[in-house]
Motif scaffolding. Structure first.
Motif, PDB file in Angstrom:
ATOM      1  N   PHE A 102       0.823  -1.204   0.000  1.00 38.31           N
ATOM      2  CA  PHE A 102       0.000   0.000   0.000  1.00 38.31           C
ATOM      3  C   PHE A 102       0.864   1.265   0.000  1.00 38.31           C
ATOM      4  CE2 PHE A 102      -2.259   3.414   2.212  1.00 38.31           C
ATOM      5  CZ  PHE A 102      -3.345   3.554   1.374  1.00 38.31           C
ATOM      6  N   PHE A 103       1.865   1.294   0.882  1.00 38.53           N
ATOM      7  CA  PHE A 103       2.655   2.525   0.990  1.00 38.53           C
ATOM      8  C   PHE A 103       3.546   2.753  -0.233  1.00 38.53           C
ATOM      9  CE2 PHE A 103       1.167   2.184   5.332  1.00 38.53           C
ATOM     10  CZ  PHE A 103       0.798   3.501   5.562  1.00 38.53           C
ATOM     11  N   GLY A 105       2.523   1.833  -3.216  1.00 35.77           N
ATOM     12  CA  GLY A 105       1.511   2.240  -4.194  1.00 35.77           C
ATOM     13  C   GLY A 105       1.104   3.697  -4.059  1.00 35.77           C
ATOM     14  N   LEU A 106       1.174   4.237  -2.832  1.00 36.25           N
ATOM     15  CA  LEU A 106       0.821   5.646  -2.626  1.00 36.25           C
ATOM     16  C   LEU A 106       1.745   6.583  -3.403  1.00 36.25           C
ATOM     17  CD1 LEU A 106      -0.076   6.182   1.140  1.00 36.25           C
ATOM     18  CD2 LEU A 106      -1.610   6.061  -0.801  1.00 36.25           C
ATOM     19  N   MET A 107       2.922   6.078  -3.743  1.00 37.37           N
ATOM     20  CA  MET A 107       3.860   6.888  -4.538  1.00 37.37           C
ATOM     21  C   MET A 107       3.620   6.657  -6.030  1.00 37.37           C
ATOM     22  SD  MET A 107       5.410   8.278  -2.064  1.00 37.37           S
ATOM     23  CE  MET A 107       6.931   9.082  -2.514  1.00 37.37           C
ATOM     24  N   GLY A 108       2.597   5.861  -6.344  1.00 42.99           N
ATOM     25  CA  GLY A 108       2.300   5.575  -7.755  1.00 42.99           C
ATOM     26  C   GLY A 108       3.234   4.529  -8.333  1.00 42.99           C
ATOM     27  N   LYS A 109       3.880   3.770  -7.431  1.00 43.94           N
ATOM     28  CA  LYS A 109       4.835   2.762  -7.909  1.00 43.94           C
ATOM     29  C   LYS A 109       4.407   1.383  -7.422  1.00 43.94           C
ATOM     30  CE  LYS A 109       8.342   5.011  -6.008  1.00 43.94           C
ATOM     31  NZ  LYS A 109       9.641   5.419  -5.518  1.00 43.94           N
ATOM     32  N   LYS A 110       4.558   0.402  -8.307  1.00 47.41           N
ATOM     33  CA  LYS A 110       4.285  -0.974  -7.896  1.00 47.41           C
ATOM     34  C   LYS A 110       5.417  -1.418  -6.982  1.00 47.41           C
ATOM     35  CE  LYS A 110       2.198  -4.124 -10.765  1.00 47.41           C
ATOM     36  NZ  LYS A 110       2.153  -4.921 -12.007  1.00 47.41           N
TER      37      LYS A 110
ATOM     38  N   SER B   3       1.174   5.846 -13.225  1.00 55.41           N
ATOM     39  CA  SER B   3       1.257   5.996 -11.768  1.00 55.41           C
ATOM     40  C   SER B   3      -0.131   6.199 -11.147  1.00 55.41           C
ATOM     41  CB  SER B   3       2.187   7.149 -11.421  1.00 55.41           C
ATOM     42  OG  SER B   3       1.736   8.332 -12.010  1.00 55.41           O
ATOM     43  N   VAL B   6      -1.786   2.866 -10.877  1.00 55.69           N
ATOM     44  CA  VAL B   6      -1.227   2.117  -9.740  1.00 55.69           C
ATOM     45  C   VAL B   6      -1.852   2.640  -8.444  1.00 55.69           C
ATOM     46  CG1 VAL B   6       0.884   1.647  -8.403  1.00 55.69           C
ATOM     47  CG2 VAL B   6       0.964   1.600 -10.898  1.00 55.69           C
ATOM     48  N   LEU B   7      -1.972   3.961  -8.364  1.00 52.65           N
ATOM     49  CA  LEU B   7      -2.557   4.569  -7.162  1.00 52.65           C
ATOM     50  C   LEU B   7      -4.001   4.098  -6.972  1.00 52.65           C
ATOM     51  CD1 LEU B   7      -2.156   6.648  -4.861  1.00 52.65           C
ATOM     52  CD2 LEU B   7      -3.139   8.359  -6.369  1.00 52.65           C
ATOM     53  N   THR B  10      -4.051   0.523  -5.877  1.00 49.67           N
ATOM     54  CA  THR B  10      -3.596   0.442  -4.477  1.00 49.67           C
ATOM     55  C   THR B  10      -4.735   0.783  -3.521  1.00 49.67           C
ATOM     56  OG1 THR B  10      -1.380   1.101  -5.159  1.00 49.67           O
ATOM     57  CG2 THR B  10      -1.917   1.427  -2.843  1.00 49.67           C
ATOM     58  N   THR B  96       1.665  12.168  -0.189  1.00 54.83           N
ATOM     59  CA  THR B  96       1.928  11.490  -1.459  1.00 54.83           C
ATOM     60  C   THR B  96       2.051  12.564  -2.536  1.00 54.83           C
ATOM     61  OG1 THR B  96      -0.267  11.311  -2.415  1.00 54.83           O
ATOM     62  CG2 THR B  96       0.274   9.735  -0.701  1.00 54.83           C
ATOM     63  N   PRO B  97       2.765  12.266  -3.610  1.00 49.35           N
ATOM     64  CA  PRO B  97       2.924  13.287  -4.657  1.00 49.35           C
ATOM     65  C   PRO B  97       1.589  13.673  -5.304  1.00 49.35           C
ATOM     66  CG  PRO B  97       4.429  11.436  -5.000  1.00 49.35           C
ATOM     67  CD  PRO B  97       3.513  11.045  -3.895  1.00 49.35           C
ATOM     68  N   PHE B  98       0.555  12.843  -5.105  1.00 53.09           N
ATOM     69  CA  PHE B  98      -0.739  13.112  -5.753  1.00 53.09           C
ATOM     70  C   PHE B  98      -1.639  14.012  -4.905  1.00 53.09           C
ATOM     71  CE2 PHE B  98       0.864   8.931  -6.877  1.00 53.09           C
ATOM     72  CZ  PHE B  98       0.949   9.040  -8.255  1.00 53.09           C
ATOM     73  N   ILE B 103      -6.199  11.314  -3.722  1.00 49.65           N
ATOM     74  CA  ILE B 103      -6.393  10.088  -2.930  1.00 49.65           C
ATOM     75  C   ILE B 103      -7.884   9.945  -2.595  1.00 49.65           C
ATOM     76  CG2 ILE B 103      -5.875   8.984  -0.692  1.00 49.65           C
ATOM     77  CD1 ILE B 103      -3.324   9.023  -2.200  1.00 49.65           C
TER      78      ILE B 103
END
Lengths: 311, 256
Positions: A102-103, A105-110, B3, B6-7, B10, B96-98, B103
């Motif tokens: 999860f954390f 993923g919060l950066m947009g990375k797998k 990205s 992915v977000l 997630t 987060t950058p977003f 979110i």
């Protein structure tokens, strides 16, 4: 480089204004590990939250490699990760692996499996990778929280009271992991704590804050040597007449233990040390042992804070 | 995968895993929605005259379905933010950058997908119990649901913003529930184009009763529905952003 310039945070509470931080300025170089020490309400957490863009300061500037973070908040998020309240930073209903996923993923990375495995192994969580966080011990939860911050793979890590509420064993274990992490990954670390041991063990530099102001900002070694009192504990045979004379002459503190006497003396240079031992001999005192007493970091901290308060 | 994709994945997976971990609560929620529907449907059947009831029975099913969906949509973000603030993860979401806005938007979308999955069996059960089978053209209904609920998501952002400042706003939820019911009741009136949910309810009703497709609706109506959704959503998102700023200025983000 992370630079904080004249940072001020004033909270308004009804008719009262509280200056949580008052013109704080400091710089942290890349790869440096800096500790913020201070009593409760000193302004440590507010400082860290301002850096994380979770609190907007009243005035002042925070720059990251010359870029104003207040104007570019996304830069903060992609460069800084933080553990703010230990075990409250993770999802208790998710497993160790799911929290890490999860954390990341919060950066947009797998999540990179290798990286996840490495962190799980480094933080001794291998057997608990499929366990929901609510079933982990508090120490493990805090380790997981730090691992979740690390999986974001940011160059700067902020830890707010990472060992708070942990027992001695868990605190020592987490401290060891943080130190390893700092040494291996060369991340820039800013750590706030009450725990002097953590700062002494992990940090290169320490900033002491009280009442929202910086009391001192120096390397841990400098602070220790600055206050190195060069105290020595002499264990000698009891000789009341001689002891009284030494007390008058050197202002020592004395403690009688059975037939022996412990004499604590502060000596500023080596000549004084030899002079003192010669004098003991001249009074006919037989020296059983001599022990150097090193200054305690906690004492240094208290002394600095008290001195600043008196000013 | 981008990205943002992915977000979204997630956030969706987290919402789903947490929902699953409270399986009993999930089953009880579905059951209570169904029981509430039975009370509403048969209560109205008992009170209204047979001719009047026959004319409105389909409307009751559609109205109830939309009311429940909108309540779930409007409250989910606020409950989520309250829970995140309580457990201490809200600040992590902000870092987060977003940003917290994106979110929260993905949280709303995730809840919409999950609610939709659970609403479908309830809806089928409702039709089975009452013996009234409405047309379910998913391809036509899904876009209408999204446009109709976009206005509700706007309200959801407004409530979410209040949560960031005041933390507990349960009392406002009750007001919003009746407000949404009022909007559904006013769906046939001329003011429905200005209200959240109302105009969408009217168009969804038309499709579900007549079995027509989305393309049979007037383009002007569709545009008005989209504009209504976009305006409410835009205003809601803007207010949410302002509330984040206030919360950060007052240092409230991490508090509960």
């Amino acid at each position: 480089m992370l630079e904080i310039q004249d940072l001020v945070k004033v909270y308004k509470n009804k008719n009262k204004k509280i200056r949580a931080i008052d013109e704080i300025s400091f710089k942290i170089k890349e790869g440096e590990a800096v500790g913020i020490l201070g009593p409760n309400g000193a302004g440590k957490t507010t400082t860290i939250k301002c850096i994380c863009d979770l609190i907007i300061p009243t005035s002042g500037m925070i720059t990251l490699n010359g870029v104003d973070t207040l104007k570019h908040p996304s830069l903060v998020a992609s460069s800084i990760s933080a553990v703010l309240e230990g075990n409250r930073n993770i999802y208790w209903r998710l497993t160790t692996e799911q929290n890490l996923e999860f954390f990341a993923g919060l950066m947009g990375k797998k999540v990179k499996k290798d990286r996840m495995d490495e962190l799980i192994k480094n933080f001794d969580l291998t057997e608990k990778r499929k366990t929901q966080a609510r079933f982990l011990s508090r120490g493990m939860q805090q380790k997981l929280a730090v691992a979740c911050a690390l999986i974001k793979d940011t160059p700067i890590l902020l830890l707010d009271e990472p060992t708070l509420g942990l027992d001695v064993v868990s605190s020592h274990s987490l401290r060891k992991h943080i130190k390893e992490m700092v040494t291996k990954s060369k991340k820039t670390l800013l750590l706030s704590t009450h725990d002097m041991g953590v700062v002494k063990e992990v940090c290169d530099r320490v900033i002491i804050i009280n009442h929202g102001k910086i009391v001192t900002d120096d390397s841990v070694n400098n602070l220790l040597s600055l206050f190195r009192t060069r105290s020595y504990m002499f264990l000698i045979e009891n000789n009341p007449g001689a002891i009284d004379a030494i007390k008058r002459e050197f202002g020592v503190s004395v403690k009688t233990i059975n037939k022996k006497v412990e004499v604590l003396v502060n000596i500023s240079n080596s000549n004084q040390f030899y002079e003192f031992t010669e004098r003991l001999k001249s009074y006919g005192c037989k020296i059983d042992s001599v022990k150097e007493i090193n200054p305690d970091f906690e004492e240094i901290f208290m002394k600095l804070v008290e001195e600043k308060d008196e000013q | 995968m981008s990205s943002k994709a992915v977000l979204f994945k997630t956030i969706f997976m987290k919402e789903w895993r947490i929902l699953k971990s409270y399986a009993f609560n999930l089953v009880m929620s579905i059951l209570s929605i169904y029981i509430l529907f039975l009370f509403v449907f048969y209560g109205m059947k008992a009170m209204a005259s047979p001719i009047m009831f026959d004319n409105t029975a389909e409307g009751i099913i559609i109205g109830f379905l939309l009311w429940i969906t909108s309540i779930l949509s409007v409250e989910t973000l606020s409950w989520d933010l309250m829970e995140e603030a309580k457990v201490g993860t809200l600040e992590q979401l902000s870092m987060t950058p977003f940003g917290l806005g994106s979110i929260s938007f993905f949280k709303i979308l995730s809840s919409f997908v999950l609610n939709f999955i659970f609403i479908i069996p309830i809806f089928l059960l409702m039709m089975l119990t009452t013996g009234m089978w409405l047309y379910i053209n998913i391809l036509s209904l899904l876009p209408l649901f999204i446009f109709a609920l976009a206005s509700v998501w706007g309200l959801s952002f407004m409530l979410g913003g209040l949560v960031l400042i005041f933390k507990r706003i349960q009392a406002v939820f009750q007001l919003i529930q009746w407000l949404l019911l009022g909007c559904i009741i006013l769906s046939a009136s001329a003011v429905s184009v200005f209200l959240p949910l109302a105009f969408g309810t009217r168009l969804i009703g038309e499709i579900m009763v007549s079995g027509a497709s989305l393309l049979s609706l007037s383009p002007v109506d569709l545009l008005m529905l989209m504009a209504n959704g976009a305006i409410y959503l835009g205003i809601g998102y803007f207010i949410f952003g302002q509330c984040i700023k206030i919360s950060k200025k007052k240092g409230l983000l991490g508090q509960y």
